[in-house]
Structures are given as C-alpha cells and as structure tokens.
Design an enzyme around this catalytic site. Sequence first.
Site, PDB file in Angstrom:
ATOM      1  N   CYS A  73       0.863  -1.181   0.000  1.00  0.00           N
ATOM      2  CA  CYS A  73       0.000   0.000   0.000  1.00  0.00           C
ATOM      3  C   CYS A  73       0.897   1.228   0.000  1.00  0.00           C
ATOM      4  O   CYS A  73       1.578   1.513   0.994  1.00  0.00           O
ATOM      5  CB  CYS A  73      -0.934   0.016   1.210  1.00  0.00           C
ATOM      6  SG  CYS A  73      -2.009   1.475   1.276  1.00  0.00           S
ATOM      7  N   HIS A 154      -2.036  -4.956 -10.594  1.00  0.00           N
ATOM      8  CA  HIS A 154      -2.897  -3.918 -11.164  1.00  0.00           C
ATOM      9  C   HIS A 154      -3.126  -4.161 -12.645  1.00  0.00           C
ATOM     10  O   HIS A 154      -2.239  -4.658 -13.344  1.00  0.00           O
ATOM     11  CB  HIS A 154      -2.252  -2.530 -11.015  1.00  0.00           C
ATOM     12  CG  HIS A 154      -2.229  -2.021  -9.618  1.00  0.00           C
ATOM     13  ND1 HIS A 154      -3.157  -1.125  -9.129  1.00  0.00           N
ATOM     14  CD2 HIS A 154      -1.379  -2.282  -8.592  1.00  0.00           C
ATOM     15  CE1 HIS A 154      -2.880  -0.845  -7.868  1.00  0.00           C
ATOM     16  NE2 HIS A 154      -1.802  -1.542  -7.522  1.00  0.00           N
ATOM     17  N   GLU A 203     -10.015  -0.480  -5.704  1.00  0.00           N
ATOM     18  CA  GLU A 203      -9.028  -1.263  -4.977  1.00  0.00           C
ATOM     19  C   GLU A 203      -9.571  -2.639  -4.624  1.00  0.00           C
ATOM     20  O   GLU A 203     -10.693  -2.766  -4.118  1.00  0.00           O
ATOM     21  CB  GLU A 203      -8.604  -0.547  -3.687  1.00  0.00           C
ATOM     22  CG  GLU A 203      -7.587   0.548  -3.895  1.00  0.00           C
ATOM     23  CD  GLU A 203      -6.858   0.884  -2.610  1.00  0.00           C
ATOM     24  OE1 GLU A 203      -6.246  -0.025  -2.010  1.00  0.00           O
ATOM     25  OE2 GLU A 203      -6.929   2.049  -2.198  1.00  0.00           O
ATOM     26  N   CYS A 212      -4.862   5.934  -4.250  1.00  0.00           N
ATOM     27  CA  CYS A 212      -4.200   4.628  -4.193  1.00  0.00           C
ATOM     28  C   CYS A 212      -2.775   4.821  -4.674  1.00  0.00           C
ATOM     29  O   CYS A 212      -2.538   5.066  -5.862  1.00  0.00           O
ATOM     30  CB  CYS A 212      -4.941   3.617  -5.059  1.00  0.00           C
ATOM     31  SG  CYS A 212      -4.143   1.984  -5.110  1.00  0.00           S
ATOM     32  N   GLY A 215      -1.668   2.189  -7.127  1.00  0.00           N
ATOM     33  CA  GLY A 215      -2.372   2.425  -8.385  1.00  0.00           C
ATOM     34  C   GLY A 215      -1.726   3.539  -9.193  1.00  0.00           C
ATOM     35  O   GLY A 215      -1.599   3.446 -10.421  1.00  0.00           O
TER      36      GLY A 215
END
Length: 273
Positions: A73, A154, A203, A212, A215
């Site tokens: 994260c 992702h 997410e 994010c 991301g």
Amino acid sequence: MHIPFRKMHGLGNDFVVIDARVRALAMTARRAAALADRKTGIGCDQLIVLEPSDSADVRMRIFNPDGGEVESCGNASRAVGLLLADERGGETRIETLGGTIVAKAGTNGISVAMGRPRFGWDEIPLAYAMDTLTMPVGWEDLVEPVAVNVGNPHVVFFVPDTHAVDLARLGPLIETDPLFPRRINVNVATLTGPDAIALRVWERGAGLTRACGTGACATAIAAMRRRLTGRKVTVTLPGGPLAIEWDDTDEIVMTGPAATSFEGTFAEDDYPA
C-alpha cells in the site's frame, strides 16, 4: 487491555495504524474487518499493523476492510514513513509482503522507493500466458489494459474520460474475474498533459478510494511502457496529486503527503480475534 492506535491518511486514503512492535497483537481477518468498519469500528480504508522485522526497520502488515491481508500500500507506506521519521532519522526500511521498500521524509513530503515493477504474466499473476503490455481482453468498453505488479497486482485502462466509466459497477467484475487468481486492482486513467495523468481506482478488497499509491505507480509505469509519457509524471487522484518517477536503477519512487488525523485507544476485548 486498551490498545493505542493512530488514524492517518495520504490524500484521503485513511488508515488505522497499530504499533505492535513492543506488545504483540493477534490480527485476524475477523478483527481487522471489525476495526475497519466505519459504523461499528474505528473505520478506515486499510488497517496497518507494525511488527518487528528481521530484515528491515519494521514489518508492515496491511489489511483491507474485508479482512484480507494484502502485499503493498503506497499511501500507507508514506504514513508509516512519516510516523517513524524521527525515530529512524528520516529514513525507514519497511518489510511488506510485496518486498522491502524505503521511505524518506523530505521537504516535498514522503518519498518511497517502491521497488522494481514486474511485467511477466506469471508475476502479476494471470491465469494463463499473454502479453501484459496490451492484454487481448476487455470488459464492455474497457479493453486492452496494461498489467503490472508493483508489490501488488494492477490492470490499467487508458480511457478518454475517467469519470465516464462506471467503475463502481465494472471494478468488482474485473477484480474477481477468473483471469486474476489473486484478484486485481483496477485503474482507469486519462492523459491530461505531456506528463500528467488523471486516475480513478477500484481497490481489491476495498472498493472505490480517494487515493491509491500503488495504483498511481502502476498507472505511471503503464504510461511509460506505452511511451505515452516521460519517466517522471504527476498522477492526480480524487484526493490529490502524487509524483511518480521510474529512475535509472529501475526503481519506482513515489512522493506525496501523509498526515495524522488523531490518536486514540480501543478495548482489545471489544474486537475479538
């Protein structure tokens, strides 16, 4: 027993951070989900537990609101970097399930060296082999994404207008598609300038979020791989901008803000493991 916590956020992506380095706290999916609940718990996008590490300054465990533990994260990494900046002299090595990263406090916020991106279909992972730069798949108008693993997996779709995408509906369909055996984070991105990208993210295990960090990293790398931008870009999410660089050593460096909202305690027995 009352357990102290700190509520923190990065661009509105919010975390409950528990320092369990001195006194261990058993964390299960049940307890994590209960603490993350915004109506009956403390409420957060991710629950972060800090533990001792044999290979870094600290081990960071990350739990989504559904109780699932995930690898990485980016926004939480900046929050932990801020939290430990004074203790660690401004630089903190953080062990995660996605690899060891380094957070540094600076005048422009917290910079995190997120490691090197991975592009192999089995490194994402996907269920079967295919080109990850232009994947021959699609979901309605979302087609031919880029897949990249930046500590967690992702897919990135480049679209004319991020707000025209019904991400609340399509996000969970793509996240749980059998093509992604560990599920997937879903990004929709629009180029807004030579080195500027607008981004919205669904997410994995958390849903729509204001920001994010991984991301933003994955989307920047996807744009760079397709030669849509240079090696330094600004990615603007609903919560604000992040600066992403893919440096000469192949490392992704993310820079942005982090802040503490408040501190408190909770009764351990109120949230059984």
